[in-house]
Design a protein around this motif. Structure first.
Motif: not given
Length: 317
Positions: A28-32, A59-63, A68-70, A86-88
């Protein structure tokens, strides 16, 4: 319930149950929504390895910083509801809900809460030249004259923490926004501004070195990172809470069995001794709970920050 109705209900649930049993079949991807090195990024990168172990997939972290995180939030809201994007989520999302009138998504409707991760309190800090050693003395100074408080930008948690302080104390400290925390802290250290609410991880080193004076923390309880500092509540401002928190979110239509699977993986990850110790060492307070707990936190924070945004006049038209 008639047998035919029970069979129909079971048939409707089968696809989601089957998907959950197979999930996750890939990473899964985790969007930050914040840049590398931010508190959000640090928290995610500490939690991701044990969470991946609990899920059986890295988990694959993607910044995806910006707005403002939108930007990251919109991408997650529009993603396929299959648990692979997924989203942080963070306090920023609950602030933006009232700060921005024209968001292309509805955070409460288009994202599903999975589980809270961590919170990190803001510390109320002042430049050593400020003759205040506690919150009561700072309030007296703010009522007697003009004080300037720094933040990492308009509508950020540090900004609205200052506005909450103004609202609750009847003071009128003047807001000075900066492009980010680093620039704000630089000017605070130089004495060009004199007050700031800042995530503990950003200013704690300066407090310990005596370059800044810590007056209080903004969590519900004293932070393990600076237990000597009283909370704002202990300092006399009942109900003052402005911790920066992060939690796991998924697209709104994600099947319940996948949400449950993810929430259980978060519980396992956060109760890994080494991970918990690393988070605490970085100034984070570990949050326990599942979807209902995160949903309740989001609802409470959205209501609180809407009131502060309205009072401060910070809303973007």
């Amino acid at each position: 319930m008639p047998l035919s109705r029970r069979l129909a209900l079971a048939a409707a649930l089968l696809p989601g149950l089957a998907q959950a049993q197979e999930y996750p079949a890939r990473a899964p991807r985790l969007l930050i929504g914040f840049p590398p090195g931010s508190a959000a990024d640090v928290a995610a990168r500490l939690i991701a390895p044990p969470l991946g172990v609990a899920l059986g997939q890295n988990l694959i972290i993607e910044n995806r910083p910006g707005a403002g995180s939108n930007i990251a939030t919109e991408q997650a809201a529009r993603a396929a509801p299959d648990g692979y994007t997924l989203l942080l989520g963070s306090v920023a999302n609950t602030i933006n809900a009232s700060l921005q009138r024209d968001l292309p998504f509805d955070f409460a409707r288009d994202l599903a809460p999975v589980a809270p991760f961590v919170s990190i309190p803001n510390l109320l800090v002042v430049h050593p030249s400020v003759p205040a050693t506690n919150v009561a003395e700072l309030i007296a100074l703010a009522r007697a004259g003009q004080l300037f408080f720094a933040s990492s930008g308009i509508g950020t948690a540090p900004h609205l923490s200052g506005e909450l302080f103004n609202l609750m104390t009847g003071t009128r400290m003047t807001h000075v926004p900066y492009p980010g925390s680093a620039q704000a802290v630089t000017d605070l250290l130089a004495g060009r501004v004199c007050v700031m609410f800042s995530p503990a991880s950003t200013v704690l080193q300066h407090v310990r070195a005596g370059r800044l004076r810590g007056l209080a923390s903004t969590g519900a309880t004293r932070t393990a990172a600076a237990p000597e500092l009283p909370t704002m509540i202990e300092a006399g401002l009942a109900g003052f809470l402005s911790a920066v928190w992060f939690g796991l979110m998924a697209p709104g239509a994600t099947p319940a069995p996948i949400i449950t699977r993810l929430a259980e993986a978060v519980r396992i990850a956060l109760n890994t001794g080494e991970t918990r110790a690393q988070l605490i060492a970085q100034g984070f307070d570990v949050l326990d709970g599942g979807p209902a707990d995160l949903a309740r936190l989001i609802a409470e924070e959205t209501t609180k920050w809407a009131r502060v945004v309205e009072a401060s006049g910070a809303r973007n038209n």
